[in-house]
Scaffold this active site. Structure first.
Site, PDB file in Angstrom:
ATOM      1  N   ARG A 143       0.836  -1.188   0.000  1.00 59.22           N
ATOM      2  CA  ARG A 143       0.000   0.000   0.000  1.00 59.22           C
ATOM      3  C   ARG A 143       0.884   1.257   0.000  1.00 59.22           C
ATOM      4  NH1 ARG A 143      -1.934  -3.616   3.962  1.00 59.22           N
ATOM      5  NH2 ARG A 143      -4.034  -4.433   3.527  1.00 59.22           N
ATOM      6  N   LYS A 167      -1.739  -2.960   8.129  1.00 55.09           N
ATOM      7  CA  LYS A 167      -2.880  -2.548   8.941  1.00 55.09           C
ATOM      8  C   LYS A 167      -2.876  -3.286  10.280  1.00 55.09           C
ATOM      9  CE  LYS A 167      -6.019  -1.200   5.208  1.00 55.09           C
ATOM     10  NZ  LYS A 167      -7.330  -1.426   4.583  1.00 55.09           N
ATOM     11  N   HIS A 235      -3.251   2.193  -5.491  1.00 57.78           N
ATOM     12  CA  HIS A 235      -4.039   0.982  -5.231  1.00 57.78           C
ATOM     13  C   HIS A 235      -4.224   0.157  -6.499  1.00 57.78           C
ATOM     14  CE1 HIS A 235      -6.791  -1.693  -3.198  1.00 57.78           C
ATOM     15  NE2 HIS A 235      -7.605  -1.589  -4.233  1.00 57.78           N
ATOM     16  N   ARG A 238      -1.328  -2.021  -6.865  1.00 54.47           N
ATOM     17  CA  ARG A 238      -1.483  -3.158  -5.948  1.00 54.47           C
ATOM     18  C   ARG A 238      -2.452  -4.172  -6.551  1.00 54.47           C
ATOM     19  NH1 ARG A 238      -1.390  -4.617  -0.375  1.00 54.47           N
ATOM     20  NH2 ARG A 238      -3.389  -5.262   0.515  1.00 54.47           N
ATOM     21  N   HIS A 261      -3.488  -9.483   3.630  1.00 56.96           N
ATOM     22  CA  HIS A 261      -4.925  -9.602   3.871  1.00 56.96           C
ATOM     23  C   HIS A 261      -5.187 -10.486   5.085  1.00 56.96           C
ATOM     24  CE1 HIS A 261      -5.998  -8.606  -0.588  1.00 56.96           C
ATOM     25  NE2 HIS A 261      -5.917  -7.533   0.146  1.00 56.96           N
ATOM     26  N   TYR A 270      -9.425 -10.249  -6.467  1.00 56.84           N
ATOM     27  CA  TYR A 270      -8.550 -10.084  -7.622  1.00 56.84           C
ATOM     28  C   TYR A 270      -8.677 -11.217  -8.636  1.00 56.84           C
ATOM     29  CZ  TYR A 270      -6.590  -6.653  -4.469  1.00 56.84           C
ATOM     30  OH  TYR A 270      -6.450  -5.597  -3.611  1.00 56.84           O
TER      31      TYR A 270
END
Length: 294
Positions: A143, A167, A235, A238, A261, A270
């Protein structure tokens, strides 16, 4: 009240600085709203009617439904915290649903377009930092916030890998190619940080730490050279990284780890719309999908 909540999610939940900034902004937006419409700045007096009116006001300002839902998520966390510490008895968001919307389909940059961009980058004798930003985002799938916050000691040249804090402050390790490693070594040789940015791997020519706005601007400008697609953001790089490695046979569980993730469902996004690739895999792998030669 807001500051105590931010301290709580910072220490107890270990939320990132970016998340703290977003939560603070969302709560301050609600505070301003009740000050103007209710004549109070006491967030404990907010009820369901006020929340509904707040949602309407955001809609009238043409705020996207996705952004409104993010604000509602922040407010839910805040009022759950007030419940936890006994400041309120019922959350005003208890029966407030998120807004329904159809997510705009993200169209990745094609492999051919990225090859064209690679040729442009290779022939360009300009800013080496900007070229490295593009390559790092596309080759690692990280990111833009993660890129801006990479520390010097998180890049391990001996192991050809980067340790990324994602995150929720979750750590993951991402491999880097020999080509990218070479570009990083060359960049380190010319990197000139100022006193405040010395710990960060990526710094601008003026010595300052990268900002997310700067990274977005760089990516948007370079992608504009090779595509007419609407979305030209970090993004999308990504998204393109994930799509391309999955197209070329990477295991989805491995891609999930690289992207950071928490659930496989996030990575499966994706694979959507990639029916031709799925057909090829099926025809090659399933014993009933092809006729064996006699």
């Amino acid at each position: 009240m807001i500051n105590k909540f931010l301290d709580y999610i910072s220490v107890e939940k270990r939320y990132s600085q970016n998340t703290l900034v977003s939560y603070k902004k969302d709560l301050e937006d609600l505070l301003l709203f009740i000050s103007e419409t209710e004549g109070t700045e006491d967030l404990k007096k907010v009820d369901k009617k006020i929340i509904r009116n707040f949602i309407v006001s955001l809609s009238e300002k043409k705020i996207q439904k996705r952004s409104i839902n993010r604000k509602l998520s922040s407010l839910r966390s805040f009022y759950l915290y007030l419940l936890k510490i006994g400041e309120i008895q019922v959350s005003p968001l208890e029966t407030i649903p998120s807004l329904k919307f159809y997510a705009e389909k993200q169209i990745p940059i094609s492999e051919e377009e990225m090859e064209n961009l690679g040729e442009i980058l290779e022939s360009d004798s300009g800013n080496s930092l900007e070229k490295l930003i593009i390559e790092t985002l596309y080759q690692t799938g990280m990111r833009k916030s993660e890129l801006c916050n990479i520390l010097l000691d998180q890049v391990d040249f001996s192991k050809s890998e980067i340790s990324i804090k994602g995150k929720g402050n979750k750590q993951r390790v991402v491999p880097i190619s020999e080509n990218l490693l070479k570009q990083m070594r060359e960049y380190i040789a010319i990197r000139k940080p100022n006193e405040d940015s010395g710990i960060y791997f990526f710094v601008r020519e003026n010595g300052k730490k990268l900002s997310e706005k700067f990274v977005y601007s760089v990516v948007n400008r370079y992608l504009s050279l090779i595509t007419l697609k609407k979305k030209k953001s970090p993004h999308i790089l990504r998204h393109s990284f994930a799509t391309h490695v999955l197209n070329n046979g990477a295991e989805i569980s491995k891609v999930k780890k690289i992207l950071g993730h928490s659930s496989l469902a996030s990575t499966q996004v994706y694979t959507n719309g990639n029916i031709e690739q799925l057909k090829r895999v099926f025809n090659q792998a399933h014993p009933r999908a092809y006729k064996k030669e006699d």
